[in-house]
Write a protein that holds these residues in place. Structure first.
Motif, mmCIF file in Angstrom:
data_model
loop_
_atom_site.group_PDB
_atom_site.id
_atom_site.type_symbol
_atom_site.label_atom_id
_atom_site.label_comp_id
_atom_site.label_asym_id
_atom_site.label_seq_id
_atom_site.Cartn_x
_atom_site.Cartn_y
_atom_site.Cartn_z
ATOM 1 N N ALA A 140 8.162 -61.386 3.500
ATOM 2 C CA ALA A 140 9.464 -62.068 3.626
ATOM 3 C C ALA A 140 10.608 -61.086 3.363
ATOM 4 O O ALA A 140 11.625 -61.100 4.053
ATOM 5 N N THR A 141 10.414 -60.215 2.373
ATOM 6 C CA THR A 141 11.432 -59.206 2.080
ATOM 7 C C THR A 141 11.596 -58.236 3.241
ATOM 8 O O THR A 141 12.715 -57.924 3.661
ATOM 9 N N THR A 142 10.478 -57.770 3.774
ATOM 10 C CA THR A 142 10.503 -56.837 4.901
ATOM 11 C C THR A 142 11.143 -57.484 6.133
ATOM 12 O O THR A 142 11.977 -56.866 6.800
ATOM 13 N N CYS A 143 10.750 -58.709 6.421
ATOM 14 C CA CYS A 143 11.310 -59.399 7.583
ATOM 15 C C CYS A 143 12.797 -59.695 7.376
ATOM 16 O O CYS A 143 13.587 -59.589 8.311
ATOM 17 N N GLY A 144 13.166 -60.047 6.163
ATOM 18 C CA GLY A 144 14.574 -60.300 5.862
ATOM 19 C C GLY A 144 15.420 -59.061 6.071
ATOM 20 O O GLY A 144 16.552 -59.135 6.579
#
Length: 109
Positions: free
Chosen positions: A99-103
């Motif tokens: 989620a952090t990477t995609c965000g």
């Protein structure tokens, strides 16, 4: 577990209030903006693929749903993961990292 990754609001901005001095400058700015949006879209797809691979390693089975043709903004990734109970904590941690990477790429998980 279900994971859906969608394109977030466009984070690419153009310099507003700055008038182009010529038609050529206007066209160059439009091309720069279009290229920036295309690059962001490619980053989102790469981040979603990386998330699918990382989460898939922890799942016993994966079901990936194809986007609906009628959807106005279909998700980049819509998948269900069958995760063994003993890997639940690891999966949740990997999902948070994804989620952090995609965000960072401009997507919403």
């Amino acid at each position: 577990w279900g994971v859906r990754i969608a394109r977030g609001a466009h984070t690419i901005t153009t310099a507003k209030g700055k008038a182009s001095t010529s038609g050529l400058a206007f066209l160059a700015e439009k091309k720069r903006a279009r290229d920036a949006v295309r690059e962001q879209s490619q980053q989102i797809v790469r981040a979603a693929d990386d998330a699918l691979r990382a989460l898939g390693k922890l799942a016993r089975e994966i079901r990936r749903r194809e986007p609906l043709e009628a959807a106005a903004t279909p998700p980049v990734l819509d998948a269900a993961f069958l995760v063994p109970v003993l890997r639940r904590t690891t999966f949740k941690s990997a999902a948070a990292k994804a989620a952090t990477t995609c965000g960072a790429a401009g997507a919403a998980v």
